[in-house]
Design a protein around this motif. Structure first.
Motif, PDB file in Angstrom:
ATOM      1  N   PHE A  43       0.821  -1.215   0.000  1.00 23.60           N
ATOM      2  CA  PHE A  43       0.000   0.000   0.000  1.00 23.60           C
ATOM      3  C   PHE A  43       0.861   1.274   0.000  1.00 23.60           C
ATOM      4  N   GLY A  44       2.006   1.203   0.655  1.00 21.66           N
ATOM      5  CA  GLY A  44       2.823   2.410   0.834  1.00 21.66           C
ATOM      6  C   GLY A  44       3.501   2.890  -0.436  1.00 21.66           C
ATOM      7  N   LEU A  45       4.018   1.971  -1.238  1.00 26.90           N
ATOM      8  CA  LEU A  45       4.714   2.391  -2.460  1.00 26.90           C
ATOM      9  C   LEU A  45       3.769   3.074  -3.450  1.00 26.90           C
ATOM     10  N   PRO A  46       2.606   2.473  -3.789  1.00 26.07           N
ATOM     11  CA  PRO A  46       1.678   3.190  -4.683  1.00 26.07           C
ATOM     12  C   PRO A  46       1.166   4.498  -4.090  1.00 26.07           C
ATOM     13  N   LEU A  47       0.935   4.514  -2.767  1.00 25.28           N
ATOM     14  CA  LEU A  47       0.453   5.744  -2.135  1.00 25.28           C
ATOM     15  C   LEU A  47       1.497   6.856  -2.246  1.00 25.28           C
ATOM     16  N   GLY A  48       2.754   6.523  -1.963  1.00 23.31           N
ATOM     17  CA  GLY A  48       3.814   7.524  -2.074  1.00 23.31           C
ATOM     18  C   GLY A  48       3.970   8.023  -3.501  1.00 23.31           C
ATOM     19  N   ALA A  52       3.317  11.774  -5.149  1.00 25.89           N
ATOM     20  CA  ALA A  52       4.449  12.400  -5.837  1.00 25.89           C
ATOM     21  C   ALA A  52       4.084  12.937  -7.217  1.00 25.89           C
ATOM     22  N   VAL A  53       3.287  12.183  -7.980  1.00 31.32           N
ATOM     23  CA  VAL A  53       3.075  12.554  -9.384  1.00 31.32           C
ATOM     24  C   VAL A  53       1.722  13.243  -9.638  1.00 31.32           C
ATOM     25  N   GLU A  54       0.756  13.010  -8.813  1.00 26.78           N
ATOM     26  CA  GLU A  54      -0.586  13.550  -9.052  1.00 26.78           C
ATOM     27  C   GLU A  54      -0.752  14.881  -8.328  1.00 26.78           C
ATOM     28  N   ARG A  55      -1.444  15.784  -8.938  1.00 27.46           N
ATOM     29  CA  ARG A  55      -1.751  17.072  -8.311  1.00 27.46           C
ATOM     30  C   ARG A  55      -3.235  17.106  -7.963  1.00 27.46           C
ATOM     31  N   PHE A  56      -3.544  17.241  -6.691  1.00 21.94           N
ATOM     32  CA  PHE A  56      -4.932  17.208  -6.238  1.00 21.94           C
ATOM     33  C   PHE A  56      -5.085  18.147  -5.041  1.00 21.94           C
ATOM     34  N   PRO A  57      -6.299  18.613  -4.780  1.00 22.33           N
ATOM     35  CA  PRO A  57      -6.514  19.498  -3.629  1.00 22.33           C
ATOM     36  C   PRO A  57      -6.105  18.796  -2.328  1.00 22.33           C
ATOM     37  N   ARG A  60      -0.523  19.129  -0.429  1.00 20.42           N
ATOM     38  CA  ARG A  60       0.487  19.584   0.534  1.00 20.42           C
ATOM     39  C   ARG A  60       0.159  19.100   1.942  1.00 20.42           C
ATOM     40  N   ALA A  61      -1.118  19.113   2.258  1.00 18.63           N
ATOM     41  CA  ALA A  61      -1.523  18.616   3.584  1.00 18.63           C
ATOM     42  C   ALA A  61      -1.218  17.117   3.700  1.00 18.63           C
ATOM     43  N   ALA A  62      -1.431  16.389   2.602  1.00 17.84           N
ATOM     44  CA  ALA A  62      -1.136  14.949   2.610  1.00 17.84           C
ATOM     45  C   ALA A  62       0.356  14.701   2.848  1.00 17.84           C
ATOM     46  N   ILE A  63       1.202  15.534   2.228  1.00 20.79           N
ATOM     47  CA  ILE A  63       2.657  15.391   2.423  1.00 20.79           C
ATOM     48  C   ILE A  63       3.034  15.677   3.873  1.00 20.79           C
ATOM     49  N   VAL A  64       2.438  16.741   4.417  1.00 16.25           N
ATOM     50  CA  VAL A  64       2.729  17.085   5.821  1.00 16.25           C
ATOM     51  C   VAL A  64       2.299  15.954   6.751  1.00 16.25           C
ATOM     52  N   ILE A  65       1.135  15.379   6.479  1.00 15.33           N
ATOM     53  CA  ILE A  65       0.636  14.289   7.332  1.00 15.33           C
ATOM     54  C   ILE A  65       1.544  13.061   7.220  1.00 15.33           C
ATOM     55  N   LEU A  66       1.949  12.735   5.983  1.00 14.18           N
ATOM     56  CA  LEU A  66       2.843  11.594   5.787  1.00 14.18           C
ATOM     57  C   LEU A  66       4.149  11.784   6.557  1.00 14.18           C
ATOM     58  N   ASN A  67       4.710  12.976   6.441  1.00 12.43           N
ATOM     59  CA  ASN A  67       5.970  13.256   7.145  1.00 12.43           C
ATOM     60  C   ASN A  67       5.766  13.231   8.663  1.00 12.43           C
ATOM     61  N   ALA A  68       4.630  13.738   9.112  1.00 12.54           N
ATOM     62  CA  ALA A  68       4.360  13.751  10.554  1.00 12.54           C
ATOM     63  C   ALA A  68       4.214  12.331  11.100  1.00 12.54           C
ATOM     64  N   LEU A  69       3.647  11.444  10.284  1.00 12.96           N
ATOM     65  CA  LEU A  69       3.436  10.066  10.736  1.00 12.96           C
ATOM     66  C   LEU A  69       4.740   9.281  10.862  1.00 12.96           C
ATOM     67  N   LEU A  70       5.828   9.861  10.343  1.00 11.09           N
ATOM     68  CA  LEU A  70       7.131   9.211  10.525  1.00 11.09           C
ATOM     69  C   LEU A  70       7.485   9.104  12.003  1.00 11.09           C
ATOM     70  N   ALA A  71       6.973  10.047  12.776  1.00 10.30           N
ATOM     71  CA  ALA A  71       7.253  10.049  14.224  1.00 10.30           C
ATOM     72  C   ALA A  71       6.090   9.476  15.021  1.00 10.30           C
TER      73      ALA A  71
END
Length: 234
Positions: A43-48, A52-57, A60-71
């Motif tokens: 699930f993680g590879l296709p989601l990432g 990365a390639v799709e532009r959707f509303p 940026r929030a999705a990127i922030v959430i993904l990075n936040a979930l690292l911790a």
């Protein structure tokens, strides 16, 4: 110092002598960690790649959430999975709490954000290079995801190894949902914690040495793959 030396000697004898109690724990740890890493990558590879390639509303929030979930705290993941799988929870009827399946689920939830966030970064860097060429061929960003994942497979393989290493070294969530049952859900990290509290230092040290060797081996493989792919593909 003498006690430490004696314990270390006994630990090495347990490893080289094929002690069944030690290697049973090691094998179960590898099985659940591999399953968790595979599930997270599925699930993680296709989601990432999608982020990365799709532009959707909200991208940026999705990127922030993904990075936040690292911790993401592992004990919180363990608590959530426990509540979901407990008898009063929505999936309690499955009866998989305190089984290896519950450990796989908890580990996969911890590894998933790591895989997705790192894959996004890899694919986003590659997308900048391939986007114009793929678009000229009429390939949409969504259809480009399998191509990008395949073309960047060597770099992404290091992400998979890192995910496996994270799963193998997890202890908090595993302890909560697995219960550390001897012969059923006892893995290296929980066994080390238990044996240390019992004062059985040789077994704890033996498991610690094996775990350390696994983590070092994974990092060495990841480094070798990065070097090889850099020399071959630039």
């Amino acid at each position: 110092m003498n006690d430490l030396g004696a314990s270390l000697g006994l630990a090495l004898r347990l490893i080289t002598g094929g002690d069944s109690s030690l290697w049973q724990v090691v094998i179960l740890s590898l099985e659940v960690s591999l399953a968790a890493a595979a599930l997270a990558c599925l699930f993680g590879l296709p989601l990432g790649a999608l982020v990365a390639v799709e532009r959707f509303p909200g991208r940026r929030a999705a990127i922030v959430i993904l990075n936040a979930l690292l911790a993401l705290p592992s004990v919180v993941v363990g608590l959530v999975v426990y509540l979901l799988l407990s008898r009063a929870g929505p999936f309690g009827s499955l009866g998989i709490l305190f089984t290896p399946k519950a450990i796989v689920i908890a580990q996969a939830l911890l590894v998933l954000p790591i895989v997705a966030a790192l894959a996004r970064q890899f694919v986003e860097d590659g997308w900048r290079e391939y986007e114009e060429q793929l678009r000229s061929l009429g390939v949409t960003p969504l259809r480009a995801i399998p191509t990008m994942l395949w073309d960047l497979r060597y770099g992404l393989f290091t992400v998979v190894l890192l995910g496996f290493g994270r799963a193998a070294s997890e202890v908090g969530a595993v302890m909560i949902v697995g219960g550390n049952i001897d012969g059923v859900t006892r893995v290296m990290t929980t066994a080390i914690a238990l044996e240390t509290s019992k004062g059985d230092l040789p077994l704890a040290l033996g498991l610690g040495i094996v775990l350390l060797l696994i983590v070092l081996g994974l990092n060495a493989i990841a480094y070798a793959i990065r070097e090889w792919s850099a020399k071959r593909y630039g």
